[in-house]
Design a protein around this motif. Structure first.
Motif, short mmCIF file in Angstrom:
data_model
loop_
_atom_site.label_atom_id
_atom_site.label_comp_id
_atom_site.label_asym_id
_atom_site.label_seq_id
_atom_site.Cartn_x
_atom_site.Cartn_y
_atom_site.Cartn_z
N ASN A 175 0.94 -1.22 0.07
CA ASN A 175 0.08 -0.03 0.06
C ASN A 175 0.75 1.26 -0.25
OD1 ASN A 175 -1.95 -1.80 0.53
ND2 ASN A 175 -2.76 -1.20 2.20
N PHE A 176 2.09 1.32 0.51
CA PHE A 176 2.78 2.43 0.81
C PHE A 176 3.28 3.13 -0.39
CE2 PHE A 176 3.28 0.95 5.62
CZ PHE A 176 2.15 1.56 5.93
N GLY A 177 3.27 2.32 -1.45
CA GLY A 177 4.18 2.85 -2.59
C GLY A 177 3.55 4.13 -3.01
N ILE A 178 2.31 4.32 -3.10
CA ILE A 178 1.81 5.39 -3.45
C ILE A 178 2.41 6.75 -2.63
CG2 ILE A 178 -0.33 6.88 -3.47
CD1 ILE A 178 -1.90 4.25 -4.15
N VAL A 179 2.26 6.41 -1.10
CA VAL A 179 2.65 7.60 -0.42
C VAL A 179 4.15 7.94 -0.71
CG1 VAL A 179 2.95 8.44 1.87
CG2 VAL A 179 1.09 6.90 1.21
N ILE A 180 5.05 7.06 -0.86
CA ILE A 180 6.38 7.22 -0.97
C ILE A 180 6.77 8.09 -2.38
CG2 ILE A 180 8.72 6.09 -1.44
CD1 ILE A 180 7.45 3.60 0.23
N SER A 181 6.04 7.43 -3.43
CA SER A 181 6.00 8.38 -4.73
C SER A 181 5.75 9.51 -4.72
CB SER A 181 5.14 7.39 -5.83
OG SER A 181 5.23 8.05 -7.15
N ILE A 182 4.62 9.85 -3.94
CA ILE A 182 4.12 11.28 -3.95
C ILE A 182 5.38 12.10 -3.22
CG2 ILE A 182 2.52 12.90 -2.58
CD1 ILE A 182 0.22 10.61 -3.30
N THR A 183 5.79 11.50 -2.09
CA THR A 183 7.01 12.38 -1.48
C THR A 183 8.11 12.48 -2.23
OG1 THR A 183 6.27 11.18 0.60
CG2 THR A 183 8.32 12.17 0.80
N LEU A 184 8.46 11.52 -2.91
CA LEU A 184 9.76 11.75 -3.76
C LEU A 184 9.46 12.73 -5.04
CD1 LEU A 184 11.22 8.02 -4.10
CD2 LEU A 184 12.07 9.90 -2.80
N ARG A 185 8.24 12.81 -5.55
CA ARG A 185 7.99 13.57 -6.57
C ARG A 185 8.11 15.22 -6.10
NH1 ARG A 185 6.11 11.26 -11.17
NH2 ARG A 185 5.37 9.03 -10.91
N GLU A 186 7.35 14.92 -4.79
CA GLU A 186 7.55 16.54 -4.19
C GLU A 186 8.81 17.00 -3.87
OE1 GLU A 186 5.44 20.10 -2.79
OE2 GLU A 186 4.89 18.40 -3.65
N MET A 187 9.79 16.05 -3.92
CA MET A 187 11.25 16.65 -3.54
C MET A 187 11.83 16.67 -4.88
SD MET A 187 12.27 14.00 -0.32
CE MET A 187 11.97 14.48 1.19
N GLY A 188 11.22 16.63 -6.10
CA GLY A 188 11.80 17.13 -7.46
C GLY A 188 12.32 15.66 -8.19
N ILE A 189 12.04 14.45 -7.73
CA ILE A 189 12.12 13.39 -8.40
C ILE A 189 11.12 13.06 -9.07
CG2 ILE A 189 13.04 10.92 -8.38
CD1 ILE A 189 14.87 13.08 -6.98
N LYS A 190 11.22 12.99 -10.60
CA LYS A 190 10.13 12.91 -11.65
C LYS A 190 10.36 11.77 -12.34
CE LYS A 190 8.69 16.95 -10.01
NZ LYS A 190 7.52 17.04 -9.26
N LYS A 191 11.36 11.42 -12.77
CA LYS A 191 11.70 10.38 -13.65
C LYS A 191 11.47 9.01 -13.24
CE LYS A 191 15.19 12.84 -16.72
NZ LYS A 191 16.66 12.77 -16.93
#
Length: 447
Positions: free
Chosen positions: A206-222
């Motif tokens: 389940n937690f994959g969604i939260v981790i992805s959102i957090t990383l995108r917010e930190m500038g990791i897009k690719k």
């Protein structure tokens, strides 16, 4: 070039740790330590494989597959929808979140209540109302979880648990006792089974969604960078889990000589904390359990709300948080005992399927993504795990008692392997048949 700083990577790792580390993770290691005694190292080896290895593997697998729904879709699109929905509901508002809230109340609040209020439902209702109000507020800004969890709540929780361990060194509890039951005969397997029952691998899906959102917010897009950073953060979170589990298991192992055997890890931890800190220990224990349960609940509420927002876009994320918070609060007020009666059978049915799905994804390239490997293996696993779950309600099927490890709750392993092999062979024969048919049709056209 996208690059996550070491500092931010650490904070994301602490956030992941906090989402994993709930009340169950506090209870199992002390119990394992107490019962394994002098066999603690071997037992902990098995425990860490299932309680840390499987959840971190789940994070990596889901990240590489680009989501649980895509991963489950390798079996069948309809299975993907049903299985993903079942995972989110069971580990979320129906079982996982209410269980965390109820356990937080039992360990953090109930000991302080006068006996006259012990039989009343009102304290639990008031507590869960405040608990889920706070959880709701934290969930409203999922991008801020790394700041609130990684920088504040998790470090506080780590300091509290570490302080208990450090105090036990200066005020020793006792030595290691002889192992009890299966911990004496099969310490590795018994430790694995205890870690298996934490059910963290399901939460990790389940937690994959939260981790992805957090990383995108930190500038990791690719996508490639998202996957690599998710795996790195998950691995670091795993190291923190190993350290804390080791401390808690040590406390349990050294406590038996002084307090004797207890019914569960919660009692073991309570005895240890009260011995080290006196009456102030109840406050410390309440804080530890409340923080651990709250972070897990927020992580599950956030990931579930994100999933249902994607599933039904017309309903906003905020609305989903409200709906799931309210429903979780309602189920939490049923009481911990009733929740556990239903959680064990439900998770017994789901967990083996989740493990098999992850392991198949790990060797996906080896069998070239043959869909029949997924399908045959999953059908065999599901049959055994569902029958096993029915056994929790008293519906026993003696026919399956001859399966290796069935009595240990791992009877699905051999059927899963056999199903994968049969699926692989069937897929190869089917592909060969199609090739021969195509060749015949080509030859007939040329003629």
């Amino acid at each position: 070039m996208e690059k996550l700083s070491r500092k931010n990577l650490l904070f994301v790792s602490l956030m992941i740790f906090s989402m994993f580390f709930g009340a169950g993770n506090l209870i199992f290691p002390p119990q394992l330590g107490q019962l394994s005694g002098s066999n603690i190292l071997v037992s902990m080896g098995g425990f860490l494989v299932s309680a840390v290895g499987l959840p971190i593997l789940a994070i990596a697998v889901v990240a590489k597959a680009n989501g649980l729904h895509v991963l489950a879709g390798r079996v069948h699109p309809k299975f993907a929808l049903a299985f993903t929905l079942l995972i989110y509901l069971s580990i979320g508002p129906f079982l996982g979140i209410p269980r965390a809230a109820s356990l937080a109340f039992e360990m953090g609040i109930s000991p302080f209540l006068p006996s006259t209020l012990g039989i009343s439902k009102l304290p639990l209702l008031i507590y869960t109302l405040l608990y889920f109000s706070l959880a709701f507020w934290l969930c409203l800004s999922p991008t801020k979880l790394v700041d609130r969890f990684g920088k504040v709540i998790t470090p506080t929780l780590l300091v509290l648990i570490t302080s208990v361990f450090v105090f036990s060194i200066f005020k020793p509890l006792g030595g290691f006792s002889a192992p009890v039951g299966d911990y004496g005969e099969l310490p590795l397997l018994k430790g694995f089974l205890e870690g298996y029952m934490t059910m963290d691998a399901i939460a990790a899906l389940n937690f994959g969604i939260v981790i992805s959102i957090t990383l995108r917010e930190m500038g990791i897009k690719k996508e490639q960078n998202l996957v690599s950073n998710t795996i790195k953060a998950g691995a670091i979170a795993g190291l923190f889990l190993i350290l804390i589990y080791g401390m808690l298991a040590y406390l349990g192992a050294t406590s038996q000589a002084r307090f004797g055997a207890t019914e569960n890890g919660a009692q073991t931890l309570t005895n240890v904390v009260f011995y080290l800190f006196g009456h102030y220990g109840s406050i410390l224990l309440g804080l530890i359990f409340s923080l651990a349960c709250l972070t897990t609940s927020v992580g599950l509420l956030t990931s579930c709300s994100q999933y249902f927002t994607k599933l039904i876009p017309k309903v906003s994320y905020r609305t989903w948080v409200i709906l799931l918070s309210v429903s979780s609060m309602m189920f939490a007020n049923v009481g911990l005992t009733q929740i556990l009666k239903f959680s064990v059978p439900a998770l017994t049915a789901i967990y083996p399927m989740a493990i098999v799905l992850m392991l198949l994804a790990l060797v996906h390239r080896f069998f070239q993504g043959n869909i029949y490997v997924y399908q045959f293996s999953m059908v065999c696993t599901a049959c055994i795990s569902i029958i096993d779950a029915l056994g929790e309600f008293g519906l026993k099927f003696d026919l399956f008692n001859h399966l290796p490890l069935y009595s240990k709750g791992l009877g699905w392993i051999i059927p899963a392997i056999v199903g994968a092999l049969v699926g692989f062979i069937y897929g190869k024969l089917r592909d060969k048949g199609f090739e021969e048919q195509s060749l015949c049709e080509l030859e007939s056209l040329e003629a």
